[in-house]
Design a protein around this motif. Structure first.
Motif, PDB file in Angstrom:
ATOM      1  N   UNK A  85       0.698  -1.161   0.406  1.00 38.36           N
ATOM      2  CA  UNK A  85       0.271   0.188   0.278  1.00 38.36           C
ATOM      3  C   UNK A  85       0.573   1.400  -0.179  1.00 38.36           C
ATOM      4  N   UNK A  86       0.663   2.504  -0.525  1.00 40.88           N
ATOM      5  CA  UNK A  86       0.582   3.380  -0.420  1.00 40.88           C
ATOM      6  C   UNK A  86       0.915   4.483   0.891  1.00 40.88           C
ATOM      7  N   UNK A  87       2.073   4.413   1.714  1.00 44.45           N
ATOM      8  CA  UNK A  87       1.677   4.639   3.276  1.00 44.45           C
ATOM      9  C   UNK A  87       1.065   5.716   3.056  1.00 44.45           C
ATOM     10  N   UNK A  88       1.375   6.863   2.577  1.00 41.72           N
ATOM     11  CA  UNK A  88       0.631   8.500   2.364  1.00 41.72           C
ATOM     12  C   UNK A  88      -0.274   8.294   2.490  1.00 41.72           C
ATOM     13  N   UNK A  89      -1.350   7.394   1.940  1.00 39.86           N
ATOM     14  CA  UNK A  89      -3.246   7.348   1.235  1.00 39.86           C
ATOM     15  C   UNK A  89      -3.545   6.703   2.708  1.00 39.86           C
ATOM     16  N   UNK A  90      -3.068   6.586   3.836  1.00 39.45           N
ATOM     17  CA  UNK A  90      -3.389   5.652   5.159  1.00 39.45           C
ATOM     18  C   UNK A  90      -4.451   6.487   5.780  1.00 39.45           C
ATOM     19  N   UNK A  91      -5.619   5.975   6.559  1.00 43.03           N
ATOM     20  CA  UNK A  91      -6.412   6.604   7.026  1.00 43.03           C
ATOM     21  C   UNK A  91      -7.524   5.542   8.224  1.00 43.03           C
ATOM     22  N   UNK A  92      -7.222   6.167   9.331  1.00 41.10           N
ATOM     23  CA  UNK A  92      -7.360   5.441  10.130  1.00 41.10           C
ATOM     24  C   UNK A  92      -8.436   5.851  11.222  1.00 41.10           C
ATOM     25  N   UNK A  93      -9.934   4.983  10.563  1.00 33.50           N
ATOM     26  CA  UNK A  93     -10.904   6.639  11.670  1.00 33.50           C
ATOM     27  C   UNK A  93     -11.744   4.914  12.747  1.00 33.50           C
ATOM     28  N   UNK A  94     -11.234   5.222  14.081  1.00 34.91           N
ATOM     29  CA  UNK A  94     -11.560   4.669  15.171  1.00 34.91           C
ATOM     30  C   UNK A  94     -13.117   5.132  16.010  1.00 34.91           C
ATOM     31  N   UNK A  95     -13.277   4.559  15.974  1.00 32.59           N
ATOM     32  CA  UNK A  95     -14.233   4.746  17.641  1.00 32.59           C
ATOM     33  C   UNK A  95     -14.481   3.669  18.979  1.00 32.59           C
ATOM     34  N   UNK A  96     -14.507   3.921  19.812  1.00 28.81           N
ATOM     35  CA  UNK A  96     -13.889   3.477  21.390  1.00 28.81           C
ATOM     36  C   UNK A  96     -15.255   4.136  22.293  1.00 28.81           C
ATOM     37  N   UNK A  97     -15.669   3.070  22.676  1.00 31.88           N
ATOM     38  CA  UNK A  97     -16.979   3.063  24.074  1.00 31.88           C
ATOM     39  C   UNK A  97     -16.345   3.497  25.035  1.00 31.88           C
ATOM     40  N   UNK A  98     -16.543   3.942  26.232  1.00 29.23           N
ATOM     41  CA  UNK A  98     -15.896   5.450  27.197  1.00 29.23           C
ATOM     42  C   UNK A  98     -15.266   4.469  27.941  1.00 29.23           C
ATOM     43  N   UNK A  99     -15.414   3.362  28.553  1.00 34.21           N
ATOM     44  CA  UNK A  99     -14.619   2.097  29.022  1.00 34.21           C
ATOM     45  C   UNK A  99     -13.149   3.076  29.027  1.00 34.21           C
ATOM     46  N   UNK A 100     -12.657   2.592  27.694  1.00 31.56           N
ATOM     47  CA  UNK A 100     -11.335   2.718  27.165  1.00 31.56           C
ATOM     48  C   UNK A 100     -10.859   4.490  28.010  1.00 31.56           C
ATOM     49  N   UNK A 101     -11.605   5.192  28.369  1.00 35.10           N
ATOM     50  CA  UNK A 101     -11.278   6.869  29.239  1.00 35.10           C
ATOM     51  C   UNK A 101     -10.883   6.439  31.093  1.00 35.10           C
ATOM     52  N   UNK A 102     -11.303   5.066  31.161  1.00 34.04           N
ATOM     53  CA  UNK A 102     -11.187   4.416  32.264  1.00 34.04           C
ATOM     54  C   UNK A 102     -12.442   4.873  33.874  1.00 34.04           C
TER      55      UNK A 102
END
Length: 345
Positions: A167-184
């Motif tokens: 893959x063309x590394x300049x084109x990588x986009x990571x769109x991430x979603x998390x539940x609230x437990x990740x905030x502690x």
């Protein structure tokens, strides 16, 4: 084996206790806390009543070394940087769930975490614990830097493509979603019910501390990687992470080639499941489990690849992967203590 959990009152610590309690190789678990020493764990977590009622012990390095053989550090950033080295010097194996030992460059850590880094010697000794991709080093390690939740979902999704330099590394986009437990567990305005319920928000734009971790590990596979665009969001649920990743293929690629690449890559990895053609995972389908489910496709008109990767952020993104690493370190089956199906619905 006798196990210690430092930071047992956080979500990561309580989930470690839940999983280790039924681990066939674990004979005893001792809990440690700096904020609630002397308190029964079921006072903090009533769901443990009549299951596990141990009193939380103070964090005393000498006593810990006499009581346990392996220590999990489910602590906020900054704590592990101070206590990992003295624990290791006592001959204990350490599995750190905080981010203190993941970043190999102390300057990068201090820039993103805004705190003093651990000593370089202990950082150099720590092995990055992405279980499916670092087994040989994990098996020989005494100190494990357990990956972050977002990096786990992201790296498992991208590794087959990045390692093959497809893959063309300049084109990588990571769109991430998390539940609230990740905030502690500590309450905050951002995760307050009135703020989060029926809401969906991006946060820490261009500033999330998992960004350098993702970049560092991707560069292990392709040192031409410049930077990645990584953007996390909070969604109104408790557990789960979904990363939707976009990248452009370097050369013309078919759907069949792409799918075969992932099938071959993860053919022997129990905890990575590839979805059938045309099907994509949702967070509910890995809830409470150590699975990472991946769905992939390519738009053959544009040669843009889309990868959907989901995990339970508290299990595969923290406690479960930490136990998977414990198993690898001791030559046990990776499924020990983790061989259960997701909770559904």
């Amino acid at each position: 084996m006798k196990i210690g959990i430092v930071g047992a009152t956080g979500y990561g610590g309580s989930d470690l206790l839940r999983l280790l309690h039924q681990h066939p190789k674990v004979s005893d678990i001792t809990l440690y806390s700096s904020s609630q020493e002397g308190v029964h764990i079921h006072e903090s977590y009533p769901h443990l009543t009549n299951i596990y009622e141990q009193v939380l012990q103070p964090i005393d390095i000498d006593k810990i070394s006499q009581q346990v053989e392996t220590v999990f550090l489910a602590t906020p950033p900054g704590v592990s940087a101070e206590i990992t080295e003295p624990l290791a010097n006592k001959g204990l194996k350490v599995i750190d769930l905080s981010g203190d030992l993941r970043i190999t460059d102390r300057g990068v850590y201090q820039n993103w975490y805004k705190r003093k880094a651990a000593n370089q010697s202990i950082i150099d000794e720590a092995v990055y614990g992405l279980s499916e991709w670092n087994r040989e080093k994990i098996a020989k390690a005494s100190i494990i830097a357990n990956p972050g939740c977002y990096p786990t979902a992201t790296l498992l999704a991208l590794a087959p493509l990045v390692k093959k330099r497809l893959i063309d590394l300049d084109t990588v986009i990571i769109d991430a979603k998390s539940g609230t437990s990740g905030a502690g567990r500590s309450p905050s305005e951002m995760t307050h019910y009135s703020e989060m319920n029926e809401n969906f928000k991006a946060y820490q734009i261009n500033q999330h501390k998992h960004t350098p971790e993702i970049e560092q590990e991707l560069r292990q596979w392709d040192d031409d990687l410049p930077y990645v665009t990584f953007q996390p969001h909070l969604v109104p649920m408790v557990r789960g992470i979904m990363t939707t990743i976009y990248a452009k293929a370097k050369e013309t690629m078919t759907e069949e080639f792409l799918r075969n690449l992932y099938k071959d890559t993860y053919a022997n990895d129990h905890f990575v499941r590839l979805r059938p053609n045309g099907m994509y995972p949702s967070t509910k389908e890995v809830f409470g489990s150590n699975y990472c489910d991946i769905g992939i496709t390519i738009d053959e008109r544009t040669q843009r690849i889309t990868i959907v990767s989901v995990i339970d952020n508290v299990v595969k993104g923290a406690s479960g992967q930490a136990i998977q690493n414990l198993n690898i370190m001791n030559g046990w089956s990776e499924q020990e203590g983790l061989a259960f199906t997701p909770v559904y619905p």
